[in-house]
Design a protein around this motif. Structure first.
Motif, PDB file in Angstrom:
ATOM      1  N   ILE A 152      61.893 -57.861  68.354  1.00  0.00           N
ATOM      2  CA  ILE A 152      63.296 -58.338  68.094  1.00  0.00           C
ATOM      3  C   ILE A 152      63.988 -58.621  69.370  1.00  0.00           C
ATOM      4  CG2 ILE A 152      65.371 -57.445  67.376  1.00  0.00           C
ATOM      5  CD1 ILE A 152      63.920 -54.900  66.423  1.00  0.00           C
ATOM      6  N   SER A 153      64.703 -59.865  69.199  1.00  0.00           N
ATOM      7  CA  SER A 153      65.613 -60.166  70.458  1.00  0.00           C
ATOM      8  C   SER A 153      66.737 -60.769  69.752  1.00  0.00           C
ATOM      9  CB  SER A 153      65.119 -61.674  71.062  1.00  0.00           C
ATOM     10  OG  SER A 153      65.896 -61.956  72.030  1.00  0.00           O
ATOM     11  N   TRP A 173      63.540 -58.556  75.289  1.00  0.00           N
ATOM     12  CA  TRP A 173      62.841 -58.425  73.993  1.00  0.00           C
ATOM     13  C   TRP A 173      62.773 -56.776  74.002  1.00  0.00           C
ATOM     14  CZ3 TRP A 173      61.547 -61.764  70.155  1.00  0.00           C
ATOM     15  CH2 TRP A 173      61.439 -63.075  70.506  1.00  0.00           C
ATOM     16  N   TYR A 174      62.754 -56.368  72.345  1.00  0.00           N
ATOM     17  CA  TYR A 174      62.356 -55.038  72.060  1.00  0.00           C
ATOM     18  C   TYR A 174      61.235 -55.051  71.191  1.00  0.00           C
ATOM     19  CZ  TYR A 174      67.209 -54.428  73.965  1.00  0.00           C
ATOM     20  OH  TYR A 174      68.257 -54.338  74.845  1.00  0.00           O
ATOM     21  N   ARG A 175      60.361 -53.848  70.865  1.00  0.00           N
ATOM     22  CA  ARG A 175      59.259 -53.870  70.093  1.00  0.00           C
ATOM     23  C   ARG A 175      59.371 -52.458  69.592  1.00  0.00           C
ATOM     24  NH1 ARG A 175      54.933 -54.409  74.106  1.00  0.00           N
ATOM     25  NH2 ARG A 175      55.324 -52.264  74.364  1.00  0.00           N
ATOM     26  N   ASN A 220      61.428 -55.897  78.438  1.00  0.00           N
ATOM     27  CA  ASN A 220      61.647 -56.565  80.007  1.00  0.00           C
ATOM     28  C   ASN A 220      63.006 -56.318  79.965  1.00  0.00           C
ATOM     29  OD1 ASN A 220      62.667 -58.182  77.616  1.00  0.00           O
ATOM     30  ND2 ASN A 220      61.506 -60.213  78.511  1.00  0.00           N
ATOM     31  N   GLU A 221      63.494 -57.008  80.962  1.00  0.00           N
ATOM     32  CA  GLU A 221      65.050 -56.974  81.329  1.00  0.00           C
ATOM     33  C   GLU A 221      65.467 -58.332  81.220  1.00  0.00           C
ATOM     34  OE1 GLU A 221      66.447 -54.608  82.775  1.00  0.00           O
ATOM     35  OE2 GLU A 221      64.717 -53.272  82.682  1.00  0.00           O
ATOM     36  N   PRO A 222      66.811 -58.309  80.966  1.00  0.00           N
ATOM     37  CA  PRO A 222      67.563 -59.639  80.640  1.00  0.00           C
ATOM     38  C   PRO A 222      67.742 -60.565  81.841  1.00  0.00           C
ATOM     39  CG  PRO A 222      69.255 -57.800  80.564  1.00  0.00           C
ATOM     40  CD  PRO A 222      67.750 -57.269  80.664  1.00  0.00           C
ATOM     41  N   GLY A 281      64.985 -69.861  84.789  1.00  0.00           N
ATOM     42  CA  GLY A 281      64.098 -70.704  83.851  1.00  0.00           C
ATOM     43  C   GLY A 281      63.818 -70.280  82.796  1.00  0.00           C
ATOM     44  N   ARG A 282      64.323 -69.264  82.089  1.00  0.00           N
ATOM     45  CA  ARG A 282      64.042 -68.667  80.956  1.00  0.00           C
ATOM     46  C   ARG A 282      65.139 -69.150  79.821  1.00  0.00           C
ATOM     47  NH1 ARG A 282      61.460 -62.906  80.944  1.00  0.00           N
ATOM     48  NH2 ARG A 282      59.984 -63.083  82.640  1.00  0.00           N
ATOM     49  N   PRO A 283      64.798 -69.250  78.516  1.00  0.00           N
ATOM     50  CA  PRO A 283      65.782 -69.762  77.451  1.00  0.00           C
ATOM     51  C   PRO A 283      67.139 -68.683  77.288  1.00  0.00           C
ATOM     52  CG  PRO A 283      63.868 -69.033  76.557  1.00  0.00           C
ATOM     53  CD  PRO A 283      63.591 -68.993  77.851  1.00  0.00           C
TER      54      PRO A 283
END
Length: 311
Positions: free
Chosen positions: A11-12, A24-26, A38-40, A57-59
């Motif tokens: 989930i994002s 992201w969450y799992r 992970n961290e935002p 560099g991440r969306p």
């Protein structure tokens, strides 16, 4: 996005004016644990001013509108377009995310679908192709070659507000458009070549009044199961196009933002699972294995129910 082999729902969220975080969450159905993996990104910035990416560099976070899919061959999450933080405008881009390595990779969008709502990504397991439908046309994406292909060209279409799913038995990509109780489909048994859209009216399929319902294929019942909040689900027979509504106690409440791809079927656990709101528990729905199938309806056993899975 649901990883069937790992029995995990990824989930994002965020996007537009909602939330800037792109983490992201799992939800692991084996251990019933929900984990932030992970961290935002920090600092955040307007995605329209910087081509949809943060400074690392991440969306940027996006409203995804069923623009996510799990790529089993690559063990990656596939993300296409979406409504960008903070401005809300859509973007023509595609990315994969590696949960194990916590890394994003931008992919090709050459010859990809028109940007917009409801691209309705769905993975065809036998071929590994990802199917997406824009306002008019159907496209497939090959993760192995990083290539988009136009598969069906239509002179008119349903517009933005639609939702799609793949039936792996009939080898069809099904979709519907909001406020139109018509079932549309393509025969995707061939991985190449142009396809022809087919359609037929449905009976009793009230979930089609909103494109934001969650739906997925249930191989135990051989039905498309749809849920848009509350205790009831609708079981759609793809052959007769008749929906049967069944209710089980304990269903999570509907939310105004809709469900989209957060309602998924687990073949391993044989449950439907949803994490529908940040302020609510995740829930699972087990349709009874003793369910008796009739011509166009179901008689459900007592073991069918919703349950809260994890806070």
């Amino acid at each position: 996005a649901f990883d069937a082999a790992g029995d995990r729902l990824y989930i994002s969220g965020g996007g537009h004016g909602g939330y800037a975080g792109n983490e992201w969450y799992r939800l692991d159905l084996g251990s019933l644990t929900l984990t932030r993996i992970n961290e935002p990104s920090t600092p955040v910035r307007d995605g329209c001013l910087f081509d949809g990416i943060y400074a690392d560099g991440r969306p940027v976070s996006r409203h995804t509108y069923q623009h996510l899919a799990w790529l089993p061959g690559l063990q990656r999450i596939f993300l296409v377009g979406g409504s960008r933080w903070q401005c809300g405008y859509f973007i023509d881009d595609a990315w994969t995310f590696d949960p194990a390595g916590d890394s994003w990779t931008e992919k090709s969008y050459v010859d990809g679908p028109r940007t917009g709502f409801g691209l309705s990504l769905a993975v065809d397991a036998p071929t590994g192709l990802v199917y997406a439908h824009d306002d008019y046309d159907l496209y497939s994406y090959n993760p192995a070659t990083d290539q988009w292909t136009l598969r069906a060209e239509n002179l008119q279409g349903p517009g933005d507000y639609k939702s799609g799913v793949i039936d792996p038995v009939r080898r069809r990509y099904f979709y519907y458009a909001a406020d139109d109780r018509t079932l549309y489909w393509y025969d995707i048994s061939s991985a190449t070549g142009m396809l022809t859209r087919q359609s037929g009216a449905t009976t009793g399929c009230t979930f089609m009044d909103t494109y934001a319902a969650g739906w997925d294929y249930d191989p135990q019942l051989d039905r498309l199961v749809a849920w848009s909040g509350g205790n009831s689900v609708q079981l759609l027979n793809p052959d007769t196009r008749v929906c049967t509504t069944v209710s089980y106690p304990g269903g999570p409440a509907a939310i105004t933002q809709g469900t989209f791809g957060r309602f998924r079927y687990s073949t391993r656990s044989q449950v439907f699972v949803t994490c529908n709101d940040v302020d609510d528990n995740c829930h699972a729905l087990r349709l009874s294995p003793s369910t008796v199938l009739f011509a166009d309806g179901f008689e459900s056993g007592d073991s069918s129910l919703w349950s809260s899975t994890v806070p």
